[in-house]
Design an enzyme around this catalytic site. Structure first.
Site, short mmCIF file in Angstrom:
data_model
loop_
_atom_site.label_atom_id
_atom_site.label_comp_id
_atom_site.label_asym_id
_atom_site.label_seq_id
_atom_site.Cartn_x
_atom_site.Cartn_y
_atom_site.Cartn_z
NE ARG A 58 2.40 -5.31 11.24
CZ ARG A 58 3.43 -5.13 10.40
NH1 ARG A 58 4.55 -5.77 10.58
NH2 ARG A 58 3.31 -4.31 9.40
CE LYS A 81 -2.22 -0.91 3.84
NZ LYS A 81 -1.51 -2.15 4.23
NE ARG A 88 6.98 -1.43 10.01
CZ ARG A 88 5.82 -1.20 9.40
NH1 ARG A 88 5.82 -0.61 8.22
NH2 ARG A 88 4.69 -1.57 9.94
NE ARG A 112 8.05 -3.77 5.96
CZ ARG A 112 6.77 -3.43 6.06
NH1 ARG A 112 6.13 -2.99 4.99
NH2 ARG A 112 6.12 -3.56 7.19
NE ARG A 140 -3.86 -1.26 10.24
CZ ARG A 140 -2.75 -0.82 9.66
NH1 ARG A 140 -2.69 0.41 9.22
NH2 ARG A 140 -1.72 -1.63 9.50
P1 AMP Z 1 1.27 0.09 9.05
O1 AMP Z 1 2.59 0.71 8.77
O2 AMP Z 1 0.14 0.74 8.32
O3 AMP Z 1 1.29 -1.41 8.87
O4 AMP Z 1 0.97 0.35 10.60
C1 AMP Z 1 1.85 -0.09 11.62
C2 AMP Z 1 1.08 -0.17 12.94
O5 AMP Z 1 0.56 1.12 13.29
C3 AMP Z 1 -0.13 -1.10 12.94
O6 AMP Z 1 0.21 -2.44 13.17
C4 AMP Z 1 -0.96 -0.50 14.08
O7 AMP Z 1 -0.41 -0.84 15.34
C5 AMP Z 1 -0.73 1.01 13.90
N1 AMP Z 1 -1.72 1.60 12.98
C6 AMP Z 1 -1.47 2.16 11.77
N2 AMP Z 1 -2.60 2.64 11.22
C7 AMP Z 1 -3.60 2.36 12.09
C8 AMP Z 1 -5.01 2.56 12.08
N3 AMP Z 1 -5.63 3.17 11.05
N4 AMP Z 1 -5.71 2.13 13.16
C9 AMP Z 1 -5.12 1.55 14.20
N5 AMP Z 1 -3.80 1.30 14.28
C10 AMP Z 1 -3.03 1.70 13.22
#
Ligand code: AMP
Length: 226
Positions: free
Chosen positions: A182, A25, A171, A138, A99
Site C-alpha cells: 500500500r 486522514k 483490518r 491499528r 488517488r
Molecule cells: P483506505 O481506507 O483509504 O486506505 O482504502 C483502503 C483500500 O481501498 C485501498 O488500499 C484501495 O484498495 C481501496 N481504495 C480506497 N480508495 C480508493 C481510491 N480512491 N482509488 C482506488 N482504490 C481505493
C-alpha cells in the site's frame, strides 16, 4: 439549540485530504466535518462497507483491497459520482480520493457540474516508519468502529473496545506485506498528485501529521484560514 454542536461554516468548502495510508486522514476528515459542517467522502470506508455487505461493488473491490492495490478508477468514479449526484452537500471533504491523476481530473469535472471547485488540498505528511507502526498496531472495533492502536493507544482490556466492549479486529489489509505494498502504491500512483495540484494552482498546504491529533487539526484549520 444544542450548545455542544458547532455552527456549520456558511462558506461552502470543498477539500481534498492527501496522505499515505495511516497518515490520519480519516480522523482529521471527521474533525473537519465537525468544524465546517462538511460531508466526508471516504472511498475506503465506502468500499469496506460494500465488502461487509457482500454487494456487487464489494465483490469487485475485495481482491484489490486485500492485495493493497488500487480499485480501478471506473469503479471508484461510479461510486463518487452517485454520492455527489444530488449536489446538496454544503461542501465535501474527500478522504482517500482522488488517488490517481485520472481520478483527480474526474473530480474536477464532477465539482464543475455542481458549479463548484476545489478550495484546497491538504497534505498530511508522516514518516514511513511511523506509518508502518500505526498501521500494524491499528485495531478497529467490530461493533462500533472505534479505532485503537496497540502501540500508541492500547485498550484497557486486551482485544476489547474501550468505548463499547466489542471485539477489536485487525483490518485485513493492515498485515505487514500488504502495508508495504500500500505504501509503494501510494508513492507510485498517489504522490504524483502533489505536483499535479501544485501545477494546477489549487491552494496546497502541507501539515506535519506526526503529532497529536488536536495539533494536526489546529494546523489544518490555520492553513484553511490563511
Ligand atoms: P483506505 O481506507 O483509504 O486506505 O482504502 C483502503 C483500500 O481501498 C485501498 O488500499 C484501495 O484498495 C481501496 N481504495 C480506497 N480508495 C480508493 C481510491 N480512491 N482509488 C482506488 N482504490 C481505493
Amino acid at each position: 439549540m444544542n450548545g455542544s454542536k458547532r455552527r456549520p461554516n456558511p462558506q461552502p468548502l470543498n477539500l481534498v485530504l492527501l496522505g499515505a495510508p495511516g497518515a490520519g486522514k480519516g480522523t482529521q476528515g471527521e474533525r473537519l466535518v465537525r468544524s465546517h459542517g462538511l460531508v466526508r467522502i471516504s472511498t475506503g470506508d465506502l468500499l469496506r462497507d460494500a465488502v461487509r455487505r457482500g454487494t456487487e461493488l464489494g465483490r469487485e473491490a475485495q481482491g484489490y483491497m486485500e492485495g493493497g492495490e488500487l480499485v480501478p478508477d471506473s469503479v471508484i468514479l461510479g461510486l463518487v459520482r452517485d454520492l455527489m449526484r444530488t449536489g446538496d452537500a454544503p461542501g465535501y471533504v474527500f478522504d482517500g480520493f482522488p488517488r490517481t491523476i485520472p481520478q483527480a481530473q474526474a473530480l474536477e469535472g464532477l465539482l464543475e457540474e455542481l458549479g463548484r471547485s476545489l478550495d484546497a488540498v491538504l497534505l498530511v505528511e508522516v514518516p514511513d516508519d511511523v506509518l508502518v507502526k500505526r498501521l500494524s498496531g491499528r485495531r478497529a472495533c467490530a461493533k462500533c468502529g472505534a479505532v485503537h492502536n496497540v502501540h500508541f493507544d492500547p485498550p484497557s482490556r486486551e482485544g476489547r473496545c474501550d468505548a463499547c466492549g466489542g471485539d477489536l479486529v485487525e483490518r485485513p489489509d493492515d498485515d505487514p506485506e500488504t502495508v508495504r505494498r500500500r505504501l509503494e502504491v501510494y508513492r507510485e500512483q498517489t504522490r504524483p498528485l502533489i505536483e499535479y495540484y501544485q501545477d494546477a494552482g489549487v491552494p496546497f498546504h502541507v501539515v506535519d501529521g506526526d503529532r497529536p491529533v488536536e495539533q494536526v487539526h489546529a494546523d489544518l484549520e490555520k492553513a484553511l484560514a490563511a
